[in-house]
Enzyme design. Sequence first.
Site, PDB file in Angstrom:
ATOM      1  CB  ALA A 109      -0.913  -0.014   1.211  1.00  0.00           C
ATOM      2  CG  ASN A 110       0.117   4.621  -1.938  1.00  0.00           C
ATOM      3  OD1 ASN A 110      -0.626   5.512  -1.564  1.00  0.00           O
ATOM      4  ND2 ASN A 110      -0.132   3.893  -3.036  1.00  0.00           N
ATOM      5  NE  ARG A 111       4.249   6.752   5.210  1.00  0.00           N
ATOM      6  CZ  ARG A 111       4.054   6.060   6.325  1.00  0.00           C
ATOM      7  NH1 ARG A 111       2.866   6.079   6.919  1.00  0.00           N
ATOM      8  NH2 ARG A 111       5.029   5.344   6.827  1.00  0.00           N
TER       9      ARG A 111
END
Length: 225
Positions: A29-31
């Site tokens: 995932a990412n932020r």
Amino acid sequence: RGEPRLAGRRVVVTSGPTHEPIDPVRYIANRSSGKQGHAIARALAALGAEVTLVSGPVALPDPAGVRTVHVETAREMLAAVEAAMPSDAAVFCAAVADWRTDGAGAEKMKKEAGGGPPALRLVENPDILATVARRAEGRPALVVGFAAETTKVLEHARAKLARKGCDWIVANDVSAATGVMGGDRNTVHLVTGEGVESWPTMDKDAVARALAERIADALKDRQWV
Ligand code: C5P
């Protein structure tokens, strides 16, 4: 007069991160929070556009007056965007994972005693922005991409405009000190074929409203099929 500026216009917006499964319980995932993309969808709808918001997993409510399609992976996001075509404009705000694992397993990966860590094999995801911007037929009249950079923001944005074949890039500096990722404010530069406009720091809703007005300006004099 009473007619909203984007009445009758169809716009597709992507927002949020994508999740790329590793196994049934783990993912890459990412932020990205989805705040900016969701705000853009709301601002376009407020100008009367018929908006399809294709959102990755976020902790935000579906905006009122917007058709929201929920997806997890980049490939699902591309399929949902294609299904929402044709559109007059498309705004690609999502932080799409560049890579996915090469075939997520159906079973949970086990930590074997003495086995050492597994190696993940990554393969490239489709570039949704470039795919839509380079469509031979039915390309939206206006294709807008985002560039989140931590260094040489404008240089990278200009290169991205050319590489992806889009009309505008909204470039923002997401280096940690700016607090943009997950924060409520944003400092952006609108990079077009004509040049660069640097906007003052605004909250993400104000950036969204300003961008929606610019999209309405750009679509104003166009003829539609
Ligand atoms: O190449 P980069 O990820 O920096 O480009 C960012 C822009 O491209 C954003 O508009 C993002 O939504 C879009 N993008 C995409 N599909 C990808 C990667 C990026 O639509 N696989």
